[in-house]
Design a protein around this motif. Structure first.
Motif, mmCIF file in Angstrom:
data_model
loop_
_atom_site.group_PDB
_atom_site.id
_atom_site.type_symbol
_atom_site.label_atom_id
_atom_site.label_comp_id
_atom_site.label_asym_id
_atom_site.label_seq_id
_atom_site.Cartn_x
_atom_site.Cartn_y
_atom_site.Cartn_z
ATOM 1 N N TYR A 91 -7.844 -8.197 -1.731
ATOM 2 C CA TYR A 91 -9.258 -7.861 -1.862
ATOM 3 C C TYR A 91 -9.487 -7.022 -3.127
ATOM 4 O O TYR A 91 -10.468 -7.234 -3.857
ATOM 5 N N ALA A 92 -8.590 -6.068 -3.370
ATOM 6 C CA ALA A 92 -8.719 -5.231 -4.561
ATOM 7 C C ALA A 92 -8.544 -6.053 -5.830
ATOM 8 O O ALA A 92 -9.281 -5.870 -6.815
ATOM 9 N N ILE A 110 -10.187 0.589 -2.242
ATOM 10 C CA ILE A 110 -10.100 -0.531 -1.301
ATOM 11 C C ILE A 110 -8.732 -0.563 -0.628
ATOM 12 O O ILE A 110 -8.614 -0.815 0.578
ATOM 13 N N VAL A 111 -7.679 -0.268 -1.404
ATOM 14 C CA VAL A 111 -6.319 -0.335 -0.859
ATOM 15 C C VAL A 111 -5.950 0.945 -0.113
ATOM 16 O O VAL A 111 -5.491 0.903 1.034
ATOM 17 N N ILE A 152 -4.283 -5.907 -0.425
ATOM 18 C CA ILE A 152 -4.363 -5.728 -1.871
ATOM 19 C C ILE A 152 -5.035 -6.905 -2.557
ATOM 20 O O ILE A 152 -5.559 -6.781 -3.683
ATOM 21 N N SER A 155 -10.999 -0.324 -6.903
ATOM 22 C CA SER A 155 -9.871 -1.170 -6.490
ATOM 23 C C SER A 155 -8.810 -0.342 -5.766
ATOM 24 O O SER A 155 -8.204 -0.802 -4.794
ATOM 25 N N ARG A 188 0.829 -1.198 0.000
ATOM 26 C CA ARG A 188 0.000 0.000 0.000
ATOM 27 C C ARG A 188 0.866 1.252 0.000
ATOM 28 O O ARG A 188 0.568 2.226 -0.703
#
Length: 779
Positions: free
Chosen positions: A456-457, A446-447, A454, A443, A139
């Motif tokens: 999840y993205a 989300i991060v 990451i 996306s 991130r």
């Protein structure tokens, strides 16, 4: 118009259940008009050319299965459960996601950003310094990459602009296909060779009336929108239930994904191309997120899951049940919506459908106005005239230039295509492109904003991106069959937006490079080397520090200026709203006796700009409040380049709309105060006590006398009138510039500047008090 008080009602969402249900009911007419009318044209567009309805029912059941899972996965799972959570202080839409990313990654397309802007209440990016240090490696790398590389920042901006341009294109295509499909119900009551002569003129008349009535606003008839859509949803769901029971009670089995496999196996490439028609079942889904600022997240979720979603599923299943028992139909219009409506109900349903189509079109037109206002506020669209059609309903705006452009383009595609198939191909590509942009931006949210892993993205992009890419490819393959229209419209608007943004940045760079030093200004002496005349002079500038070149240009040619001089900067910040108590940043330029101030007025991209009279009152009161607070804190003067800026709210935060009162210099006043009184006190005869604001100064005689004199001079200057001095820059590319830069500045930017609103649009300043100073900028 004062909308300050109503601006934040939608941000704090702690409502009772009664309020939530009321908002859910009202959202039907604003949010779901476009999505609810999609059954009018989905089956007709799907079976128009690529596939045919056969006795095996593999095609109709496969299409139904695709429709069911598309509506379930995209509007329900993606938007209702995920995307709606990515609100920007209660606001939604493409620019809300972009605004979130700008703040969290410290990426900003606005050149006049300040550290003070990050102290705004709504600017909080939700991460403390400790969290920044504990940020994961991936991130932090992504964040640093966005902050370091300007190419990535430009890509992010262009991505947001592409989504915006496609929304504008949808504002052209959605009214056309919705109204045309609704009117097409007359084809079942007229001969096939005659109905086309009725449909197009009738659709054009309805569209002209729709756009012609925009300047009245929707607040007068807005209360009818929700009942119309509610009636329409009840109508299509009831007809769907009737068709399921009467024609094929087992049609529900078609929702199995197995039927999608059978459909693609049998139709192969033709089935893939028909996905461009199936895609239209989710048109209008983006409105759930874009209109979030008018409602609450919970109300939109309740309305969709409890009413809109089941009604649409029943409507599509009902049409499939009817068509599964009616084969060998040669005429394409018999695949449409109205053929499944019982014959006795067709005319009432036709009327309701036309009303629902008008409501759905109205929602997308209003949404187009709103997103263009946001683009203009963030410097990505030329200045346009924005008319607020309601003083009570936040977000009800009307933009004359855009309205007539949309009408002309909408009529052009309606008359040019004259059929649902090509209109559907065009509308589908615009819809799916906006969804792809939302998926890409989500996306990153989300991060960077939610601080999730990451993975999840990646899962979000892979899952929803794959589905949307499949539909995107099916729409893009029909480029020559109508899909070229949204591409052409988007490229045109994108070129205009990028050109305007580029020219705006170059203009600001010129202002920064050619600004006049404050020390030079102070060297002129107390009179500034010119005659000081009565009144207040507001020098409008984009600069947040220093003296603009326009000022030296002005005083060089006209050696006279006002007794009170204010360098005024009206700017937008990447938040939806700026609270009234944080609206103004006020500071002093030079010693007190110079009577020169700097005032920075900050607006969010969804804030309402006040009219000239109310703005002048707020401005003068903010300066007076700054003088008073400065006396209380015994502030030290700044004689150099550094300026101390203080946050000062609007009048409503510490007073009720003010005006200067004569005789406020009464020497018998025991407190030794300068008095400013509310004008509302004169109108309200029932109120015996007038609301007064007293700028109380410390008891030290020297400070008391100086502060009183300054406040009285400010009052006297206000009575003398306010003059707006604005720069009108003529941009020219420097000699030796490249061809692209010369075309962008000399041709593109100058064309847009000459044919759009001037600099006074930002302030709504009166013509009689406006002075424009022309300058040539060689950039």
């Amino acid at each position: 118009m004062d909308m300050e008080s109503g601006t934040y009602q939608n941000i704090v969402k702690k409502e009772s259940w009664r309020t939530v249900l009321t908002l859910a009911y009202q959202s039907l007419g604003v949010v779901y008009g476009d999505l609810s009318t999609s059954p009018l044209y989905v089956y007709k567009s799907t079976f128009a050319e690529d596939i045919h309805h056969t006795e095996s029912n593999d095609e109709i059941f496969g299409v139904l299965s695709f429709i069911f899972w598309t509506i379930t996965l995209v509007p329900l799972f993606k938007y209702v459960f995920v995307v709606l959570r990515a609100d920007d202080n209660g606001e939604g839409g493409t620019f809300a996601l972009y605004s979130l990313l700008c703040r969290h990654a410290r990426v900003n397309s606005l050149p006049s950003c300040q550290l003070a802007d990050e102290q705004l209440a709504e600017y909080n990016n939700g991460s403390s310094s400790e969290e920044e240090m504990m940020m994961s490696t991936t991130r932090s790398r992504l964040k640093r990459a966005l902050e370091k590389h300007r190419v990535l920042q430009k890509v992010l901006l262009v991505l947001a602009l592409i989504g915006t341009c496609m929304v504008i294109g949808d504002g052209v295509l959605t009214p056309a296909i919705s109204v045309f499909s609704a009117v097409s119900g007359v084809e079942l009551s007229t001969a096939k060779e005659h109905h086309k002569y009725i449909e197009v003129p009738a659709a054009c008349v309805i569209l002209i009336g729709l756009f012609a009535l925009q300047h009245y606003g929707t607040h007068r008839v807005g209360f009818l929108f929700a009942p119309v859509i509610l009636l329409w949803l009840m109508c299509i769901s009831a007809i769907g239930v009737y068709n399921i029971i009467h024609w094929n009670p087992h049609v529900y089995q078609a929702i199995s994904p197995y039927y999608m496999y059978k459909f693609l196996k049998k139709t192969q490439s033709r089935g893939w191309m028909s996905l461009g028609g199936i895609l239209l079942c989710i048109t209008g889904s983006e409105a759930m997120f874009a209109d979030l600022g008018h409602f609450s997240q919970l109300s939109i979720q309740i309305a969709f899951t409890s009413l809109v979603y089941p009604s649409l599923i029943l409507a599509y299943m009902g049409q499939a049940a009817y068509l599964s028992q009616h084969h060998g139909i040669e005429s394409e219009y018999n695949i449409g919506f109205y053929v499944s409506v019982p014959e006795k109900l067709r005319w009432p349903v036709l009327v309701i459908a036309i009303l629902a189509a008008v409501v759905g079109s109205q929602a997308i037109i209003t949404g187009t106005f709103s997103i263009i206002k946001q683009c203009s506020a963030l410097g990505c669209f030329p200045k346009v005239k924005i008319v607020h059609t309601s003083s009570k309903i936040h977000g009800q705006i009307y933009i004359p230039e855009i309205n007539w452009i949309l009408m002309i383009l909408c009529l052009a595609v309606t008359i040019g295509f004259r059929d649902t198939r090509r209109l559907g191909n065009a509308s589908g590509l615009a819809v799916i492109t906006v969804m792809l942009v939302t998926t890409c931006l989500m996306s990153l949210v989300i991060v960077l904003c939610w601080h999730k892993n990451i993975l999840y993205a990646i899962a979000f992009v892979v899952f929803f991106g794959t589905i949307e890419s499949l539909y995107f490819s099916a729409s893009l393959i029909k480029f020559l069959e109508g899909a070229w229209v949204p591409i052409a419209l988007s490229l045109t608007f994108l070129a205009a937006m990028c050109t305007w943004h580029y020219g705006t940045l170059k203009r600001y760079e010129f202002d920064v490079q050619n600004k006049v030093s404050v020390n030079w200004l102070l060297s002129l002496g107390q009179t500034l080397g010119i005659k000081r005349v009565r009144g207040i002079g507001l020098v409008h500038t984009e600069l947040v520090s220093g003296v603009p070149a326009i000022f030296s240009h002005f005083v060089t040619n006209l050696p006279a200026f006002h007794q009170v001089l204010v360098f005024l900067c009206v700017k937008s910040v990447p938040v939806p709203h700026v609270r009234p108590e944080e609206r103004f940043l006020v500071g002093r330029v030079g010693p007190k006796q110079f009577r020169m101030y700097r005032c920075i007025v900050r607006y969010g991209y969804r804030d309402v700009h006040k009219d000239d009279i109310e703005f002048e009152g707020d401005l003068v009161c903010s300066i007076a409040e700054f003088v008073r607070s400065e006396a209380e804190t015994a502030a030290v003067e700044t004689n150099g380049e550094e300026e101390r800026m203080s946050v000062v709210g609007t009048c409503s935060t510490y007073m009720q709309g003010v005006e200067d009162q004569e005789g406020s210099d009464d020497l018998d006043d025991p407190a030794g105060t300068s008095e400013i009184v509310s004008p509302k006190g004169k109108k309200k005869k029932k109120s015996k006590v007038k609301k007064k604001v007293r700028f109380v100064v410390p008891e030290t005689p020297k400070i008391e006398k100086e502060t009183r004199e300054e406040l009285m001079e400010l009052t006297e200057a206000r009575e003398g009138g306010v003059a707006y001095i604005m720069g009108n820059a003529y941009m020219r590319a420097k000699h030796g510039s490249g061809l692209v830069k010369r075309l962008a500045i000399n041709v593109g930017y100058e064309f847009l500047r000459r044919n759009t609103r001037g600099p006074r649009t930002a302030l709504t300043s009166p013509y009689a008090s406006t002075i424009e100073v022309g300058m040539i900028y060689h950039v």
